[in-house]
Design a protein around this motif. Structure first.
Motif, PDB file in Angstrom:
ATOM      1  N   TYR A 175       0.571  -1.357  -0.142  1.00  0.00           N
ATOM      2  CA  TYR A 175      -0.343  -0.157   0.422  1.00  0.00           C
ATOM      3  C   TYR A 175       1.403   1.252   0.341  1.00  0.00           C
ATOM      4  N   ALA A 176       1.976   1.070   0.550  1.00  0.00           N
ATOM      5  CA  ALA A 176       2.654   2.533   0.943  1.00  0.00           C
ATOM      6  C   ALA A 176       3.533   2.973  -0.548  1.00  0.00           C
ATOM      7  N   VAL A 177       4.281   2.151  -1.292  1.00  0.00           N
ATOM      8  CA  VAL A 177       4.537   2.093  -2.274  1.00  0.00           C
ATOM      9  C   VAL A 177       3.706   2.239  -3.637  1.00  0.00           C
ATOM     10  N   SER A 178       2.415   1.262  -3.652  1.00  0.00           N
ATOM     11  CA  SER A 178       1.654   1.550  -4.787  1.00  0.00           C
ATOM     12  C   SER A 178       1.131   2.892  -4.944  1.00  0.00           C
ATOM     13  N   PRO A 179       0.905   3.173  -6.630  1.00  0.00           N
ATOM     14  CA  PRO A 179       0.657   4.204  -6.747  1.00  0.00           C
ATOM     15  C   PRO A 179      -1.302   4.213  -6.674  1.00  0.00           C
ATOM     16  N   ILE A 180      -2.349   3.094  -6.005  1.00  0.00           N
ATOM     17  CA  ILE A 180      -3.339   3.060  -5.768  1.00  0.00           C
ATOM     18  C   ILE A 180      -3.350   3.477  -4.568  1.00  0.00           C
ATOM     19  N   ASP A 181      -4.128   4.573  -4.089  1.00  0.00           N
ATOM     20  CA  ASP A 181      -4.307   4.987  -2.659  1.00  0.00           C
ATOM     21  C   ASP A 181      -6.059   4.901  -2.537  1.00  0.00           C
ATOM     22  N   LEU A 182      -6.092   4.848  -1.224  1.00  0.00           N
ATOM     23  CA  LEU A 182      -7.728   3.977  -0.723  1.00  0.00           C
ATOM     24  C   LEU A 182      -8.563   5.978  -0.948  1.00  0.00           C
ATOM     25  N   ILE A 183      -8.063   6.704  -0.953  1.00  0.00           N
ATOM     26  CA  ILE A 183      -8.668   7.973  -1.436  1.00  0.00           C
ATOM     27  C   ILE A 183      -7.274   8.829  -2.474  1.00  0.00           C
ATOM     28  N   PRO A 184      -7.936   8.616  -3.316  1.00  0.00           N
ATOM     29  CA  PRO A 184      -7.229   9.330  -3.982  1.00  0.00           C
ATOM     30  C   PRO A 184      -6.193  10.783  -4.000  1.00  0.00           C
ATOM     31  N   ASP A 185      -4.745  10.880  -4.260  1.00  0.00           N
ATOM     32  CA  ASP A 185      -4.229  11.868  -4.379  1.00  0.00           C
ATOM     33  C   ASP A 185      -4.572  13.761  -4.964  1.00  0.00           C
ATOM     34  N   PHE A 186      -6.116  13.723  -5.744  1.00  0.00           N
ATOM     35  CA  PHE A 186      -6.147  14.692  -6.328  1.00  0.00           C
ATOM     36  C   PHE A 186      -7.331  15.211  -6.139  1.00  0.00           C
ATOM     37  N   ILE A 187      -6.988  14.474  -4.185  1.00  0.00           N
ATOM     38  CA  ILE A 187      -8.958  14.893  -4.145  1.00  0.00           C
ATOM     39  C   ILE A 187      -7.954  15.962  -2.905  1.00  0.00           C
ATOM     40  N   PRO A 188      -8.708  17.429  -2.708  1.00  0.00           N
ATOM     41  CA  PRO A 188      -7.573  18.291  -1.965  1.00  0.00           C
ATOM     42  C   PRO A 188      -7.520  17.914  -0.187  1.00  0.00           C
ATOM     43  N   VAL A 189      -6.392  17.772   0.586  1.00  0.00           N
ATOM     44  CA  VAL A 189      -5.819  17.011   1.497  1.00  0.00           C
ATOM     45  C   VAL A 189      -6.750  15.677   1.893  1.00  0.00           C
ATOM     46  N   LEU A 190      -7.736  15.384   1.707  1.00  0.00           N
ATOM     47  CA  LEU A 190      -8.021  14.334   2.332  1.00  0.00           C
ATOM     48  C   LEU A 190      -7.167  13.196   0.945  1.00  0.00           C
ATOM     49  N   GLY A 191      -7.074  13.438  -0.236  1.00  0.00           N
ATOM     50  CA  GLY A 191      -6.167  12.451  -0.420  1.00  0.00           C
ATOM     51  C   GLY A 191      -4.412  12.272   0.281  1.00  0.00           C
ATOM     52  N   TYR A 192      -4.262  13.333   0.781  1.00  0.00           N
ATOM     53  CA  TYR A 192      -2.716  13.201   1.472  1.00  0.00           C
ATOM     54  C   TYR A 192      -3.156  12.527   2.616  1.00  0.00           C
ATOM     55  N   LEU A 193      -4.422  11.955   2.923  1.00  0.00           N
ATOM     56  CA  LEU A 193      -4.632  11.855   4.692  1.00  0.00           C
ATOM     57  C   LEU A 193      -4.314  10.438   4.505  1.00  0.00           C
ATOM     58  N   ASP A 194      -5.002   9.850   3.856  1.00  0.00           N
ATOM     59  CA  ASP A 194      -4.626   8.373   4.268  1.00  0.00           C
ATOM     60  C   ASP A 194      -3.371   8.207   4.172  1.00  0.00           C
ATOM     61  N   ASP A 195      -2.442   8.529   3.136  1.00  0.00           N
ATOM     62  CA  ASP A 195      -0.627   8.294   3.115  1.00  0.00           C
ATOM     63  C   ASP A 195      -0.208   8.285   5.214  1.00  0.00           C
ATOM     64  N   LEU A 196      -0.858   9.954   5.625  1.00  0.00           N
ATOM     65  CA  LEU A 196      -0.422  10.539   6.463  1.00  0.00           C
ATOM     66  C   LEU A 196      -0.182   9.707   8.032  1.00  0.00           C
ATOM     67  N   ILE A 197      -1.878   8.997   7.646  1.00  0.00           N
ATOM     68  CA  ILE A 197      -2.477   8.540   8.781  1.00  0.00           C
ATOM     69  C   ILE A 197      -2.488   6.852   8.622  1.00  0.00           C
ATOM     70  N   LEU A 198      -2.491   6.285   7.304  1.00  0.00           N
ATOM     71  CA  LEU A 198      -2.987   4.398   6.986  1.00  0.00           C
ATOM     72  C   LEU A 198      -1.673   4.197   7.219  1.00  0.00           C
ATOM     73  N   VAL A 199      -0.217   5.007   6.042  1.00  0.00           N
ATOM     74  CA  VAL A 199       0.664   3.853   6.736  1.00  0.00           C
ATOM     75  C   VAL A 199       1.255   3.845   7.790  1.00  0.00           C
ATOM     76  N   PRO A 200       1.427   5.279   8.620  1.00  0.00           N
ATOM     77  CA  PRO A 200       1.551   5.072  10.106  1.00  0.00           C
ATOM     78  C   PRO A 200       1.195   4.190  10.612  1.00  0.00           C
ATOM     79  N   LEU A 201       0.519   4.473  10.504  1.00  0.00           N
ATOM     80  CA  LEU A 201      -0.444   2.918  11.888  1.00  0.00           C
ATOM     81  C   LEU A 201      -0.506   1.637  11.385  1.00  0.00           C
ATOM     82  N   GLY A 202      -0.268   1.720  10.347  1.00  0.00           N
ATOM     83  CA  GLY A 202       0.157   0.214   9.783  1.00  0.00           C
ATOM     84  C   GLY A 202       1.443  -0.714   9.713  1.00  0.00           C
TER      85      GLY A 202
END
Length: 128
Positions: free
Chosen positions: A45-72
């Motif tokens: 998930y961390a290295v995948s270009p496909i995210d749970l929430i796409p990065d083009f969505i402002p703020v929320l797009g990077y939120l999954d990377d900032l929360i899900l990856v560290p929690l994982g």
């Protein structure tokens, strides 16, 4: 103000190192099976270009990377014994590039070729 930017940069480097360490933990023969599976999912998930929430969505797009990856990463660190995780962190520290898997690359190339062949057959028959 530069103090918190420096801390943020340091945190980002630690996350990057820990993603590598999680990848190495997933491949370590001493890692328990459940921890291997979770580590593999987190690293993928961390290295995948496909995210749970796409990065083009402002703020929320990077939120999954900032929360899900560290929690994982934290979950993997709890599942993997400390001595194995330390060994994997040492490997990650020494690694200078992203982990690679020739088998995974071959599988993805094979899938793309199969998909291209299927598209060719589909369109060839549609026009013939």
């Amino acid at each position: 103000m530069s103090g918190w930017i420096d801390r943020l940069k340091h945190w980002a480097k630690q996350i990057k190192r820990d993603v590598y360490a999680v990848w190495f933990a997933a491949r370590d023969p001493d890692t328990p099976l459940l921890a291997k599976l979770v580590a593999l999912l987190v690293a993928a998930y961390a290295v995948s270009p496909i995210d749970l929430i796409p990065d083009f969505i402002p703020v929320l797009g990077y939120l999954d990377d900032l929360i899900l990856v560290p929690l994982g990463i934290l979950l993997v660190m709890r599942l993997v014994p400390a001595e194995i995780m330390q060994r994997c962190r040492d490997k990650a520290e020494a690694a200078s590039q992203k982990p690679r898997s020739t088998l995974a690359a071959a599988v993805f190339i094979g899938l793309w070729l199969l998909l291209a062949y299927a598209a060719y057959i589909y369109f060839y028959r549609a026009t013939a």
